[in-house]
Design a protein around this motif. Sequence first.
Motif, mmCIF file in Angstrom:
data_model
loop_
_atom_site.group_PDB
_atom_site.id
_atom_site.type_symbol
_atom_site.label_atom_id
_atom_site.label_comp_id
_atom_site.label_asym_id
_atom_site.label_seq_id
_atom_site.Cartn_x
_atom_site.Cartn_y
_atom_site.Cartn_z
ATOM 1 N N ASN A 197 0.816 -1.213 0.000
ATOM 2 C CA ASN A 197 0.000 0.000 0.000
ATOM 3 C C ASN A 197 0.852 1.266 0.000
ATOM 4 O O ASN A 197 0.407 2.319 -0.464
ATOM 5 N N SER A 198 2.051 1.195 0.549
ATOM 6 C CA SER A 198 2.984 2.320 0.530
ATOM 7 C C SER A 198 4.252 1.907 -0.206
ATOM 8 O O SER A 198 4.588 0.719 -0.266
ATOM 9 N N GLN A 199 4.957 2.907 -0.770
ATOM 10 C CA GLN A 199 6.143 2.629 -1.579
ATOM 11 C C GLN A 199 7.305 3.525 -1.155
ATOM 12 O O GLN A 199 7.136 4.723 -0.921
ATOM 13 N N PHE A 200 8.489 2.930 -1.111
ATOM 14 C CA PHE A 200 9.694 3.696 -0.795
ATOM 15 C C PHE A 200 10.008 4.703 -1.904
ATOM 16 O O PHE A 200 10.501 5.795 -1.632
ATOM 17 N N SER A 201 9.734 4.327 -3.144
ATOM 18 C CA SER A 201 10.009 5.246 -4.255
ATOM 19 C C SER A 201 9.207 6.531 -4.107
ATOM 20 O O SER A 201 9.671 7.613 -4.491
ATOM 21 N N ALA A 202 8.003 6.437 -3.529
ATOM 22 C CA ALA A 202 7.183 7.634 -3.322
ATOM 23 C C ALA A 202 7.805 8.547 -2.271
ATOM 24 O O ALA A 202 7.794 9.773 -2.414
ATOM 25 N N ILE A 203 8.347 7.947 -1.210
ATOM 26 C CA ILE A 203 9.001 8.752 -0.172
ATOM 27 C C ILE A 203 10.173 9.522 -0.769
ATOM 28 O O ILE A 203 10.345 10.721 -0.529
ATOM 29 N N GLU A 204 10.979 8.839 -1.566
ATOM 30 C CA GLU A 204 12.162 9.497 -2.120
ATOM 31 C C GLU A 204 11.782 10.553 -3.155
ATOM 32 O O GLU A 204 12.475 11.560 -3.306
ATOM 33 N N LEU A 205 10.681 10.331 -3.861
ATOM 34 C CA LEU A 205 10.198 11.342 -4.801
ATOM 35 C C LEU A 205 9.751 12.593 -4.051
ATOM 36 O O LEU A 205 10.118 13.715 -4.420
ATOM 37 N N ILE A 206 8.969 12.418 -2.995
ATOM 38 C CA ILE A 206 8.545 13.559 -2.176
ATOM 39 C C ILE A 206 9.751 14.248 -1.548
ATOM 40 O O ILE A 206 9.862 15.479 -1.517
ATOM 41 N N ASP A 207 10.691 13.452 -1.060
ATOM 42 C CA ASP A 207 11.859 13.988 -0.358
ATOM 43 C C ASP A 207 12.825 14.709 -1.293
ATOM 44 O O ASP A 207 13.725 15.413 -0.831
ATOM 45 N N SER A 208 12.645 14.542 -2.608
ATOM 46 C CA SER A 208 13.527 15.231 -3.556
ATOM 47 C C SER A 208 13.291 16.742 -3.538
ATOM 48 O O SER A 208 14.110 17.501 -4.056
ATOM 49 N N PHE A 209 12.176 17.173 -2.939
ATOM 50 C CA PHE A 209 11.930 18.603 -2.734
ATOM 51 C C PHE A 209 12.492 18.976 -1.366
ATOM 52 O O PHE A 209 12.001 18.521 -0.333
ATOM 53 N N SER A 210 13.510 19.800 -1.355
ATOM 54 C CA SER A 210 14.271 20.060 -0.128
ATOM 55 C C SER A 210 13.455 20.757 0.952
ATOM 56 O O SER A 210 13.790 20.676 2.135
ATOM 57 N N ASN A 211 12.379 21.459 0.580
ATOM 58 C CA ASN A 211 11.626 22.209 1.586
ATOM 59 C C ASN A 211 10.405 21.452 2.109
ATOM 60 O O ASN A 211 9.562 22.026 2.792
ATOM 61 N N ILE A 212 10.291 20.156 1.790
ATOM 62 C CA ILE A 212 9.207 19.345 2.343
ATOM 63 C C ILE A 212 9.735 18.557 3.536
ATOM 64 O O ILE A 212 10.719 17.826 3.429
ATOM 65 N N HIS A 213 9.083 18.716 4.678
ATOM 66 C CA HIS A 213 9.479 18.019 5.897
ATOM 67 C C HIS A 213 8.591 16.783 6.048
ATOM 68 O O HIS A 213 7.387 16.900 6.266
ATOM 69 N N ILE A 214 9.188 15.603 5.926
ATOM 70 C CA ILE A 214 8.429 14.357 6.023
ATOM 71 C C ILE A 214 8.423 13.866 7.464
ATOM 72 O O ILE A 214 9.468 13.767 8.104
ATOM 73 N N LYS A 215 7.224 13.556 7.964
ATOM 74 C CA LYS A 215 7.078 13.048 9.321
ATOM 75 C C LYS A 215 6.195 11.805 9.303
ATOM 76 O O LYS A 215 5.519 11.522 8.303
ATOM 77 N N THR A 216 6.202 11.081 10.395
ATOM 78 C CA THR A 216 5.385 9.874 10.489
ATOM 79 C C THR A 216 4.528 9.923 11.751
ATOM 80 O O THR A 216 4.832 10.642 12.699
ATOM 81 N N LYS A 217 3.460 9.142 11.719
ATOM 82 C CA LYS A 217 2.575 9.038 12.874
ATOM 83 C C LYS A 217 1.969 7.643 12.904
ATOM 84 O O LYS A 217 1.717 7.051 11.858
#
Length: 355
Positions: free
Chosen positions: A68-88
């Motif tokens: 249901n979730s993908q690592f490639s999606a995390i790295e795509l989102i993280d390629s934008f330096s001003n996006i802060h990724i968090k988890t819950k």
Amino acid sequence: MNYIIDDKISKEWVNNNKPKKSIIFYCKYINVQLAEAIINTFKNIFKDESIKIQFVFENNINNFLNGNSQFSAIELIDSFSNIHIKTKDNIETNVLILDDERLINAFSYETFKNLFINCNNTTCVNGYGIETSDRKLIEQFLSRYINNNTNDLNYKQLVDSYINKILELDTSILEYNLYSVVFNCPENCTISPNTIPQFSKFNKAVYDTPESLVSSNIIGITYNQLGQYLEEVGKTDFAYKKYGENHAKFAQLMDFAYIDCDRPRKIHITRLGNIFYNLQQEQQHKLVLYQVFKLDIIKVIVSKVLNDSSFDLSEYLKNYISSSTVDRRRSNIRKIFQFIVDSDIDLARYILEKI
């Protein structure tokens, strides 16, 4: 799959409602379809470093193990330096918050119906989803779901834990887990032209593509460059580009690479892909076996074959791709099932006979 951004919440709406200070994406799953939809809709906002951007997703390794979730999606989102990724832990719905002043519960309204009972200023977004500017509700939501109990993403730990869980499985337990993956919520699967595999040879798509990305020593290579790494000389630029694109998209489905949203688009090796490249052959085989079982098209086909005796794969594929390409895509799918059959998974042998 339920997305925060959907065609029904259009780019026109976003353009008319741009955040000035902050934006929060809060969702249970993170996959490539969601990541690309968010980027394509908000990419101009992402370039504005004065806007604080958070992306919060559920910290649950099982979401990655079941596809249901993908690592490639995390790295795509993280390629934008001003996006802060968090988890819950334990996210139940998808929410979009603009400037801490507007909350859009685009899906699963029932999940938060108690919050909305006495909510003021509630409207629909393009006839889809619930929007409110009720300060009391938004503050309550931020306090309960955003400001407390969220953690910074430890991505290395997440990927390493994922790989270790797969590699430590013996054959019988692995097969049981594979069945569990296949039967996990086919209704959450997204079938589109991009999620139906297209490649020349299975081994070249699975093994040679990550190897090419690693050995190139380039951070991000174009479709054309990947095509030249994979194919023999003497092809046209268009042929190299198409060849590279097809194999890049399959590598992304396998979570071994991600494709950025730049022009021209470039392919990047993921952490999972890098680790895969350095594994021993037997370990690589086990990881590939697990990854192909997670593909949405594989889940759907297994479910269809087992529940519908009249299921016809070619006719099914025509719902998503042109008739002229059905035979090639069907052949690719059969190659995947043949790989699973060769790995002594009995279920795949039955499916292969039916497609």
